[in-house]
Design an enzyme around this catalytic site. Structure first.
Site, PDB file in Angstrom:
ATOM      1  CB  THR A 165      -0.808   0.181   1.159  1.00 43.19           C
ATOM      2  OG1 THR A 165      -0.052   0.222   2.290  1.00 43.19           O
ATOM      3  CG2 THR A 165      -1.864  -1.205   1.350  1.00 43.19           C
ATOM      4  CD1 TRP A 218     -19.507  10.721  14.601  1.00 47.22           C
ATOM      5  CD2 TRP A 218     -17.421  11.468  14.131  1.00 47.22           C
ATOM      6  NE1 TRP A 218     -18.575  10.062  15.612  1.00 47.22           N
ATOM      7  CE2 TRP A 218     -17.381  10.483  15.115  1.00 47.22           C
ATOM      8  CE3 TRP A 218     -16.361  11.953  13.696  1.00 47.22           C
ATOM      9  CZ2 TRP A 218     -16.348  10.133  15.838  1.00 47.22           C
ATOM     10  CZ3 TRP A 218     -15.032  11.494  14.168  1.00 47.22           C
ATOM     11  CH2 TRP A 218     -15.174  10.659  15.440  1.00 47.22           C
TER      12      TRP A 218
END
Ligand code: ADP
Length: 542
Positions: free
Chosen positions: A185, A445
């Site tokens: 990654t 959030w």
């Protein structure tokens, strides 16, 4: 009682042998780094793969050796995928856009024995060679006539490795769990981490994609992987295409809208696969020319969220958009968003709404969402949670990295994707954020993806990103960073109004910063890590 059926190991080499037998005329067309177009078939390719495999053995490559590639999408890279894994070695694809530091880290971490390099990337290797293992052999992926002058000592020529080798191979049998591919990654935090695919996981993933996306993966279909072979196996296409009899059109290094349009037009590409940024470029070209490339009917878009405006723009041109979600650690496919027949007749807007979701899971990928304490959350479409997955095509740990592996699995052995998502009762997954990108403002959030999606629908915006910046009163506040479209000069107020009409007031960012270009990661996504470094706090003129 056990069933009484034969047990043959699932092997990658069988995919190309099958394609050569069953779809011998299936094509591989490549834009070459040498500058021309190369055409071949699965039948011819199977022969060259056999020759390459013999050549690798002659170089001393044996089971489990790591053989690295640093190359664009083209037929030689495809051959390496099969020849390396076919003899039981491991094909380690390296992303040429990684930083020098990351590249040095992974070549040494993987202990690569040979590195195959496209002409374009020879200068990178010349620079980094002193930091690579001393006994690393380097092969330049071209013929003798095109071998460049180089400071690299003892380099080999790709075509000469094939010369004189037999065009047939009795592929060895080994355990289907044998490692076949290695992909790191891009490592947004810490060192890059390696996902080690097996023959079994790769073949199962190829089956999975063929049964899940039959509209694209079928005999005679022409597919353009813009997604690179150096990133998560070009989303599995090098395996799924031969298995289904589809042809592959490899674009080499020319990935701008104009080059892609010309190639697609000439080669009658039906389906093209890549990250949203690439499709923004192609759509600009489509608009300029006032038509789509001939034969074009489908895109698969993933890697980061496709905005509503992008999906809508392609669908309006009659092109089916399949939004897909996955990860390096998942081979990569997790979900895809082709709509079920009962949704086909929905009004256009509602279909686009649906297509904005990342879609339904593919066979073999189980998904759950949980709260911070690990309790399962309902699949009601509105409750977001931490997304976990498990299945035969999902990593069970990072290569030679127990420390990085530990925190990403829960007690039940599920893999933590790091994504926040909701799942609807019909099984549609909607990613709301990466957990590290979520913004927590006054205890609430805010989804950066939701805001970005809305901003992308403003005609003056080419691309954008929302990040969190610290705030004394609210802990964090969203900051909007906008790359305007060519010649457009959108005003801050206008963009904030556009948002304010569509989201709750407290979610609207306090400020907008305009940039000429957003920083990109090695995999073509907007790099929020770089943006967070660039804008550690709200600009002072806010
Ligand atoms: P890298 O981080 O190296 O680019 P990956 O391609 O594996 O590696 O990134 C996987 C992540 O990309 C996912 O966890 C998710 O956050 C994001 N992603 C992939 N596809 C989508 C999508 N369709 N919508 C939103 N996010 C996506």
């Amino acid at each position: 009682m056990k069933g009484m059926m034969m047990h043959r190991p699932l092997k990658i080499a069988d995919l190309i042998t099958f394609a050569a037998d069953t779809y011998p005329a299936g094509e591989i067309v490549s834009v070459r780094t040498e500058g021309d177009i190369h055409r071949t078939t699965y039948k011819e390719t199977a022969g060259r793969i056999a020759r390459l495999a013999h050549g690798l053995k002659a170089l001393g490559i044996t089971e489990s050796d790591r053989v690295a590639t640093l190359a664009w999408n083209g037929y030689r890279h495809f051959e390496l995928y099969y020849a390396i894994s076919g003899i039981g070695a491991i094909c380690h694809t390296i992303n040429p856009r990684l930083s020098a530091e990351q590249m040095i880290y992974i070549v040494n971490h993987a202990q690569d024995r040979v590195l195959f390099v496209d002409l374009t990337f020879v200068p990178i290797v010349e620079k980094l060679r002193p930091h690579f293992p001393a006994d690393l052999r380097i092969v330049i992926m071209t013929d003798r006539a095109h071998m460049p002058e180089t400071t690299l000592e003892g380099v080999l020529c790709y075509e000469e490795i094939l010369d004189g080798q037999p065009g047939e191979m009795d592929w060895p049998d080994f355990d289907e769990d044998q490692a076949a591919g290695l992909c790191y990654t891009s490592g947004t935090t810490g060192n890059p981490k390696g996902t080690l695919y097996s023959h079994r996981s790769t073949v199962l993933h190829a089956y999975d994609m063929c049964v899940t996306i039959p509209r694209v993966l079928n005999e005679g279909s022409r597919i353009l992987p813009v997604v690179p072979l150096f990133h998560v196996n070009a989303w599995g296409l090098p395996y799924g295409a031969p298995l289904s009899g589809s042809s592959l059109i490899f674009p080499g290094g020319a990935l701008d809208g104009k080059s892609l349009f010309d190639l697609m037009d000439r080669e009658k590409v039906f389906s093209a696969w890549g990250v949203p940024t690439v499709w923004i470029g192609l759509m600009n070209e489509i608009r300029q020319r006032g038509r789509i490339p001939e034969g074009f009917g489908d895109i698969v878009v993933g890697g980061s969220a496709a905005s509503r405006s992008l999906i809508e723009a392609f669908e309006k041109q009659g092109i089916n958009v399949c939004h897909a979600w996955g990860m390096t650690e998942m081979s990569p496919l997790g979900t895809q968003c082709n709509l079920p027949p009962e949704m086909a007749d929905l009004p256009f807007d509602q279909r686009i709404d649906r297509k904005q979701s990342q879609g339904r899971r593919i066979f073999g990928v189980d998904m759950k969402i949980v709260d911070d304490a690990g309790n399962r959350l309902p699949h009601n479409g509105t409750t977001p949670g931490h997304l976990y997955v498990r299945g035969n095509t999902i990593t069970s740990g990072y290569y030679e990295d127990p420390e990085a592996s530990k925190p990403v699995f829960d007690k039940e052995g599920w893999f933590c994707t790091g994504d926040i998502a909701a799942i609807s009762p019909e099984g549609f997954l909607t990613i709301t954020d990466r957990s590290k990108d979520l913004i927590k403002s006054g205890g609430e959030w805010i989804s950066s993806l939701d805001l970005e999606n809305i901003v992308m629908s403003h005609p003056g915006v080419a691309n954008c990103a929302v990040i969190a910046v610290p705030d004394a009163k609210w802990d964090e506040r969203p900051l909007l960073i906008v790359q305007p479209s060519d010649e457009a000069q959108p005003q801050k107020e206008e963009i904030l109004c556009h948002l304010a009409e569509r989201v709750a007031k407290w979610q609207v960012p306090d400020d907008v910063v305009f940039v000429d270009a957003l920083p990109m990661t090695a995999t073509g996504k907007v790099s929020k890590l770089t943006l967070r470094k660039q804008f550690p706090e709200a600009p002072h003129d806010a």
